[in-house]
Enzyme design. Structure first.
Site, short mmCIF file in Angstrom:
data_model
loop_
_atom_site.label_atom_id
_atom_site.label_comp_id
_atom_site.label_asym_id
_atom_site.label_seq_id
_atom_site.Cartn_x
_atom_site.Cartn_y
_atom_site.Cartn_z
N TYR A 112 17.48 -25.79 0.22
CA TYR A 112 16.15 -25.21 0.05
C TYR A 112 15.49 -25.07 1.42
O TYR A 112 16.17 -24.73 2.39
CB TYR A 112 15.36 -26.08 -0.95
CG TYR A 112 14.13 -25.39 -1.46
CD1 TYR A 112 14.20 -24.09 -1.96
CD2 TYR A 112 12.90 -26.03 -1.44
CE1 TYR A 112 13.06 -23.44 -2.41
CE2 TYR A 112 11.76 -25.39 -1.89
CZ TYR A 112 11.85 -24.09 -2.37
OH TYR A 112 10.73 -23.46 -2.81
N LYS A 167 28.11 -15.56 -26.58
CA LYS A 167 28.79 -14.63 -25.66
C LYS A 167 28.75 -15.19 -24.23
O LYS A 167 29.71 -15.03 -23.47
CB LYS A 167 28.11 -13.26 -25.68
CG LYS A 167 28.23 -12.53 -27.01
CD LYS A 167 29.28 -11.44 -27.00
CE LYS A 167 29.51 -10.96 -28.42
NZ LYS A 167 30.49 -9.95 -28.62
N GLU A 209 24.39 -5.84 -26.27
CA GLU A 209 24.98 -6.53 -27.43
C GLU A 209 24.12 -6.39 -28.67
O GLU A 209 22.90 -6.58 -28.61
CB GLU A 209 25.16 -8.03 -27.10
CG GLU A 209 25.86 -8.83 -28.18
CD GLU A 209 27.29 -8.36 -28.43
OE1 GLU A 209 28.01 -8.06 -27.47
OE2 GLU A 209 27.70 -8.30 -29.61
N ASP A 210 24.78 -6.05 -29.76
CA ASP A 210 24.14 -6.01 -31.07
C ASP A 210 22.85 -5.18 -31.07
O ASP A 210 21.84 -5.57 -31.68
CB ASP A 210 23.90 -7.44 -31.59
CG ASP A 210 25.22 -8.12 -31.98
OD1 ASP A 210 26.25 -7.43 -32.00
OD2 ASP A 210 25.22 -9.32 -32.26
N LEU A 268 30.54 4.44 -39.38
CA LEU A 268 30.57 5.17 -38.11
C LEU A 268 29.34 4.85 -37.26
O LEU A 268 28.72 5.73 -36.68
CB LEU A 268 30.66 6.68 -38.39
CG LEU A 268 31.92 7.11 -39.16
CD1 LEU A 268 31.78 8.53 -39.68
CD2 LEU A 268 33.15 6.98 -38.27
N ALA A 271 30.11 0.38 -33.57
CA ALA A 271 31.53 0.05 -33.44
C ALA A 271 32.41 1.20 -33.94
O ALA A 271 33.34 1.62 -33.26
CB ALA A 271 31.83 -1.23 -34.23
N ASN A 347 31.75 -8.84 -39.26
CA ASN A 347 31.39 -10.27 -39.21
C ASN A 347 30.04 -10.44 -39.87
O ASN A 347 29.19 -9.55 -39.76
CB ASN A 347 31.30 -10.72 -37.75
CG ASN A 347 32.66 -10.74 -37.07
OD1 ASN A 347 33.59 -11.29 -37.61
ND2 ASN A 347 32.77 -10.15 -35.90
N ASN A 373 36.00 -8.65 -30.36
CA ASN A 373 35.82 -8.18 -28.98
C ASN A 373 35.84 -9.31 -27.93
O ASN A 373 35.86 -9.03 -26.74
CB ASN A 373 34.58 -7.28 -28.83
CG ASN A 373 33.33 -7.90 -29.41
OD1 ASN A 373 33.16 -9.11 -29.43
ND2 ASN A 373 32.43 -7.04 -29.89
N1 LIG Z 1 35.22 -7.79 -34.92
C1 LIG Z 1 34.48 -7.39 -33.91
O1 LIG Z 1 34.80 -7.62 -32.74
C2 LIG Z 1 33.24 -6.63 -34.16
C3 LIG Z 1 32.75 -6.46 -35.42
N2 LIG Z 1 31.62 -5.74 -35.62
C4 LIG Z 1 31.08 -5.71 -36.97
O2 LIG Z 1 30.94 -4.37 -37.42
C5 LIG Z 1 29.82 -4.30 -38.28
C6 LIG Z 1 28.96 -3.11 -37.88
O3 LIG Z 1 28.44 -3.33 -36.59
P1 LIG Z 1 27.77 -2.11 -35.80
O4 LIG Z 1 28.69 -0.95 -35.71
O5 LIG Z 1 27.24 -2.70 -34.53
O6 LIG Z 1 26.55 -1.77 -36.77
P2 LIG Z 1 25.86 -0.38 -37.08
O7 LIG Z 1 24.67 -0.70 -37.88
O8 LIG Z 1 25.70 0.40 -35.82
O9 LIG Z 1 26.92 0.41 -37.99
C7 LIG Z 1 27.19 0.18 -39.35
C8 LIG Z 1 27.55 1.52 -39.97
O10 LIG Z 1 28.09 1.28 -41.27
C9 LIG Z 1 27.53 2.22 -42.16
N3 LIG Z 1 27.59 1.68 -43.53
C10 LIG Z 1 26.93 0.60 -44.01
N4 LIG Z 1 27.23 0.42 -45.31
C11 LIG Z 1 28.11 1.41 -45.63
C12 LIG Z 1 28.78 1.76 -46.83
N5 LIG Z 1 28.60 1.05 -47.95
N6 LIG Z 1 29.60 2.83 -46.83
C13 LIG Z 1 29.76 3.57 -45.70
N7 LIG Z 1 29.14 3.28 -44.54
C14 LIG Z 1 28.34 2.22 -44.51
C15 LIG Z 1 26.10 2.43 -41.67
O11 LIG Z 1 25.54 3.63 -42.14
C16 LIG Z 1 26.31 2.43 -40.16
O12 LIG Z 1 26.59 3.72 -39.67
C17 LIG Z 1 29.12 -5.65 -38.22
O13 LIG Z 1 29.43 -6.40 -39.37
C18 LIG Z 1 29.70 -6.31 -37.01
O14 LIG Z 1 29.79 -7.71 -37.16
C19 LIG Z 1 30.92 -5.14 -34.60
C20 LIG Z 1 31.37 -5.29 -33.33
C21 LIG Z 1 32.51 -6.10 -33.00
C1 LIG Z 2 31.84 -9.75 -32.56
C2 LIG Z 2 30.65 -8.92 -32.50
O1 LIG Z 2 30.24 -8.52 -31.42
C3 LIG Z 2 29.97 -8.56 -33.71
O2 LIG Z 2 30.44 -8.89 -34.80
O3 LIG Z 2 28.89 -7.94 -33.61
MG LIG Z 3 28.24 -7.76 -31.55
#
Ligand SMILES: NC(=O)C1=CN([C@@H]2O[C@H](COP(=O)(O)OP(=O)(O)OC[C@H]3O[C@@H](n4cnc5c(N)ncnc54)[C@H](O)[C@@H]3O)[C@@H](O)[C@H]2O)C=CC1
Ligand SMILES: CC(=O)C(=O)O
Ligand SMILES: [Mg+2]
Length: 439
Positions: A112, A167, A209-210, A268, A271, A347, A373
């Site tokens: 310091y 994270k 993130e998220d 869509l 993710a 998740n 991820n």
């Molecule tokens: N395993 C991993 O490393 C990761 C997993 N995820 C998981 O993916 C999921 C989504 O995350 P994000 O993409 O960030 O969220 P987000 O909210 O951007 O996307 C979700 C999409 O799913 C659609 N959706 C929801 N219910 C639906 C249905 N019944 N039929 C058709 N489409 C539907 C929504 O309209 C939206 O476009 C979360 O559960 C998250 O935990 C996300 C990132 C990493």
């Molecule tokens: C793993 C992750 O980033 C998620 O489920 O949102």
């Molecule tokens: Mg995430």
């Protein structure tokens, strides 16, 4: 919104006679409790005590499991139910720690005042020196607005803090990177971009993130364009990297060519769109997608994907299925076709549990616990920071995916996240590409 998953630990005593623990496992399994870690706490001549972690979906299910284990009788009993997950979060999971210890007045003067003033002047004269005399270039901001915390939805940044702290732990342990959560009380792209730009000089990289869709797309695109340090939205690109890697490994093991496969993406959002674009950039026969939101559908169409009429139709058409909707049990077992590869990545709960998908005929099935991820982002940032990259590019992401494939043991879809080689291999691959891109 998904059905919640809970984890508790049961402290269970059984007679020290073979077969008794099997009775406990059956009792838990029959009530659909998912057994995790099993730790033997004490082996006595008469009885053995174990700490068994179980995952379940309701308090009622837990009560039934405890009652069923106690009903086994013959000396089998549940001593306690503990919540190790909550316990692990007490006081938070991260803390800012000094790398130097002050044991003397001399140390104090070096660390310091007055010594530190000279270091300030060195950096003032040559700002590049901050890379050597501060921790800035090894520090990443984990920025969230709390609008898409896992599949829990818009629960706010404070409720999402345990994920951000998690994270940060992974950054530290898997890549030696200091990471600091930044919780934003705005989701407005102008305000988010402005805020991150104002704090940028304290960081070597930015992990978004998220942050929910669609505002995450504008935020990431603008920050990537306007900042000269690596920026990556993990839910988009970290997930896409690991998903491509797991699909490549599954194809390798089933003798299927990814380039000749139809891939289907359910959901869509952040993710799902990034995963679809990653598959299209790699080259697949056709990329199909489905979402309940018309804007999300339009985004895939504009990116070159094909829209399926329904989830069922997509399941009929595609060889590889990826789901990221956040909706538990969305995929019905009767829709699964023999030999399909199914990655239900939401998740905390998957669109179809891997065991159910495999029973329904899938050749490979995984959920978000396995295909996560965590296998990508620590090494991607390590490589980008080491190369002093100003951006994280598509070739760097593809290199990361291929490094994950190379680190995967035969028979597995992805490497074990605790295997340090995977993070090192990803970092080296990303750094190599970043160095080539700079030349
Ligand atoms: N395993 C991993 O490393 C990761 C997993 N995820 C998981 O993916 C999921 C989504 O995350 P994000 O993409 O960030 O969220 P987000 O909210 O951007 O996307 C979700 C999409 O799913 C659609 N959706 C929801 N219910 C639906 C249905 N019944 N039929 C058709 N489409 C539907 C929504 O309209 C939206 O476009 C979360 O559960 C998250 O935990 C996300 C990132 C990493
Ligand atoms: C793993 C992750 O980033 C998620 O489920 O949102
Ligand atoms: Mg995430």
């Amino acid at each position: 919104m998904t059905q919640m998953q809970f984890i508790r630990n049961l402290i269970i005593e059984t007679p020290s006679v073979p077969g008794n623990f099997a009775k406990v496992a059956v009792a838990i399994g029959e009530l659909k409790g998912d057994i995790g870690d099993i730790q033997t706490i004490k082996v006595g001549t008469l009885s053995t005590i174990r700490d068994i972690s179980i995952q379940f979906t309701s308090e009622e299910q837990l009560d039934n499991i405890v009652a069923a284990v106690n009903r086994i009788g013959g000396g089998v009993s549940v001593h306690a139910v503990t919540d190790d997950v909550l316990h692990a979060h007490e006081g938070g999971k991260i803390a800012m720690k000094s790398r130097l210890e002050i044991r003397s007045l001399g140390d104090l003067r070096r660390v310091y005042t007055p010594g530190v003033a000279n270091v300030c002047k060195v950096i003032q004269q040559d700002p590049e020196q901050a890379n050597y005399f501060t921790g800035i270039s090894n520090t990443v901001a984990i920025v969230t607005d709390g609008t898409a915390i896992l599949g829990l939805g818009n629960i706010g940044p404070v409720a999402g803090m345990p994920v951000m702290e998690g994270k940060a732990v992974l950054f530290d342990q898997f890549a030696g990177i200091s990471a600091i959560p930044i919780l934003l009380d705005t989701s407005d792209p102008d305000e988010v971009v402005e805020t991150v730009k104002h704090i940028r000089q304290g960081f070597g990289g930015i992990l978004l993130e998220d942050i929910g869709s669609p505002h995450c797309f504008e935020i990431e695109n603008r920050l990537k364009a306007e900042l000269d340090i690596p920026v990556m939205h993990d839910d988009q690109h970290g997930t896409a990297v690991v998903t491509l890697a797991s699909a490549l490994s599954a194809c390798k093991q089933t003798g299927v060519k990814l380039s000749e496969s139809n891939v289907g993406q359910i959901g869509l959002g952040a993710a799902g769109l990034a995963i679809s674009k990653m598959f299209m950039a790699y080259g697949v026969k056709e990329m199909y997608g489905v979402d309940r939101n018309q804007d999300a559908i339009n985004r895939l169409r504009e990116s070159g994907g094909t829209i399926a009429g329904s989830i069922e139709e997509l399941m009929q058409t595609c060889d590889i299925i990826v789901a990221t909707t956040g909706v538990k049990d969305l995929i019905k077992p009767e829709w699964v076709r023999k030999g399909q590869i199914i990655l239900a990545l939401s998740n905390p709960s998957a669109e179809i549990e891997p065991e159910i998908a495999l029973k329904a005929g899938a050749a490979f099935a995984a959920d978000g616990r396995q295909v996560n991820n965590v296998l990508g982002f620590p090494g991607i940032f390590r490589g980008a920071l080491d190369a002093k990259a100003k951006d994280i590019t598509y070739p760097m992401l593809i290199a990361a995916a291929l490094a994950i494939v190379d680190s995967t043991k035969p028979g597995d879809l992805v490497p074990h996240p605790l295997d340090p080689n995977v993070h090192l291999n990803v970092a080296n691959a990303v750094e190599r590409v970043a160095n080539v891109e700079r030349e």
